[in-house]
Design a protein around this motif. Structure first.
Motif, PDB file in Angstrom:
ATOM      1  N   LYS A   1      80.480 -18.983  -9.307  1.00 33.19           N
ATOM      2  CA  LYS A   1      81.606 -18.171  -9.935  1.00 33.19           C
ATOM      3  C   LYS A   1      82.743 -19.236 -10.023  1.00 33.19           C
ATOM      4  O   LYS A   1      83.746 -18.951 -10.984  1.00 33.19           O
ATOM      5  CB  LYS A   1      82.154 -16.903  -9.236  1.00 33.19           C
TER       6      LYS A   1
ATOM      7  N   GLY B   1      85.074 -15.352  -4.844  1.00 34.48           N
ATOM      8  CA  GLY B   1      84.026 -15.723  -5.449  1.00 34.48           C
ATOM      9  C   GLY B   1      83.240 -16.925  -4.642  1.00 34.48           C
ATOM     10  O   GLY B   1      84.019 -17.690  -4.000  1.00 34.48           O
TER      11      GLY B   1
ATOM     12  N   CYS C   1      82.532  -7.266  -8.016  1.00 33.28           N
ATOM     13  CA  CYS C   1      82.672  -7.164  -9.673  1.00 33.28           C
ATOM     14  C   CYS C   1      82.203  -5.870 -10.365  1.00 33.28           C
ATOM     15  O   CYS C   1      81.234  -5.997 -11.408  1.00 33.28           O
ATOM     16  CB  CYS C   1      81.796  -8.380 -10.081  1.00 33.28           C
TER      17      CYS C   1
ATOM     18  N   THR D   1      85.236 -12.414 -10.437  1.00 36.47           N
ATOM     19  CA  THR D   1      84.441 -13.388  -9.725  1.00 36.47           C
ATOM     20  C   THR D   1      84.665 -13.309  -8.226  1.00 36.47           C
ATOM     21  O   THR D   1      84.354 -13.901  -7.354  1.00 36.47           O
ATOM     22  CB  THR D   1      85.523 -15.025  -9.828  1.00 36.47           C
TER      23      THR D   1
END
Length: 306
Positions: free
Chosen positions: A16, A12, A95, A91
């Motif tokens: 995130k 991420g 996703c 994250t």
């Protein structure tokens, strides 16, 4: 309640990671018995998930992308306590698994939900294939396994993750376009529940538990993570321009109307290459190996809490 957390710290972007930091404080405010493990490389998430379940965790939470989520789920299923409840905080780059569920973005609500005794039983897949060294490997997947150009795409995305600054869907889009332009359809044989259903060139085949892959591509629009069946999406081989045109419609699920696409349902999927070139596999955004492969549906084996 004993909580185990498996965190992929490399997953991420800044936004995130800040979200996870806030959510972590909300979880720590509600639970006192926490064990946190941070991954450093491939295989760590699965090992930590198994160890946390074996050590008596009531709930194991995966924090990361689809690869981390799939690994942790697989670790639980390989443990001595496969009924251990599972949850995730998405994250990662794509996703896609999270898109199958109505999930709040409010850290307080998410933390409160983890306290609920309610657990939903969902399906998982079990992949058996050969790795790059020719050794047989088995791997669980929570969302989607696929092969064909998608296998090349996931390898390119994973190699580009280090230092990438683009949003996850843009990373997938860029490498999807690039790999489609380079890809030549490979010939395969496909068998579903013991019946041969296709023999010929493919662009990609998705063995779908969930509906989305590739950073938001709705490849299997009617897939249900709790129906005990894979949605098997065959995208036949075609020229680059046709594939690029088809890709333009896949984000909304419109590709299913194309004569290049057929969708089947099955509990067992077997695939073999009938060409010399290797056909790589994508499993929850990771690259475990290549065809030949077997994909087995494990109905209702995961206890999901969200």
């Amino acid at each position: 309640m004993k909580i185990g957390i498996v965190l992929n710290p490399a997953s991420g972007g800044r936004g995130k990671k800040l979200f996870w930091s806030t959510l972590r404080r909300a979880i720590e405010a509600r639970f006192t018995d926490l064990s946190l493990r941070e991954t450093k490389g491939f295989g760590d998430a699965g090992r930590f998930g198994r160890e946390l379940a074996d050590d008596g965790a009531d709930l194991v939470i995966a924090v990361g992308g689809d690869g981390t989520i799939g690994e942790v789920a697989g670790g639980i299923l390989k443990s001595q306590r496969p009924a251990t409840a599972f949850s995730f905080i998405a994250t990662g780059t794509g996703c896609d698994f999270a898109r199958n569920f109505p999930i709040s973005r409010d850290p307080a609500k998410i933390a409160e939900g983890l306290m609920s005794p309610s657990v939903r039983q969902i399906d998982a897949g079990l992949l058996t294939c050969d790795d790059e060294d020719g050794d047989t490997v088995t791997r669980h997947f929570a969302n989607i396994a696929s092969f064909g150009v998608s296998g090349h795409i996931v390898r390119a995305v994973n190699e580009a993750r280090t230092g990438q600054r683009l949003p996850g869907p843009m990373v997938f889009l860029f490498h999807s376009l690039l790999q489609i332009l380079r890809y030549k359809p490979r010939n395969i044989r496909l068998r579903l529940d013991g019946e041969d259903v296709y023999d010929g060139p493919i662009t990609a085949v998705a063995v779908a538990n969930g509906a989305w892959f590739g950073g938001g591509m709705k490849v299997a629009p009617d897939a249900d993570v709790a129906d005990g069946l894979f949605d098997v999406v065959i995208i036949r081989g075609a020229g680059r321009l046709k594939v690029l045109s088809l890709m333009n419609s896949i984000y909304g699920g419109g590709h299913v109307r194309s004569p290049l696409v057929s969708i089947h349902r099955a509990r067992l999927v077997e695939a073999w290459p009938i060409c010399k070139e290797p056909i790589p596999i994508d499993s929850d955004g990771e690259a475990p190996g290549k065809l030949p492969a077997r994909f087995e549906m494990l109905a209702g084996v995961l206890g999901l809490k969200i």
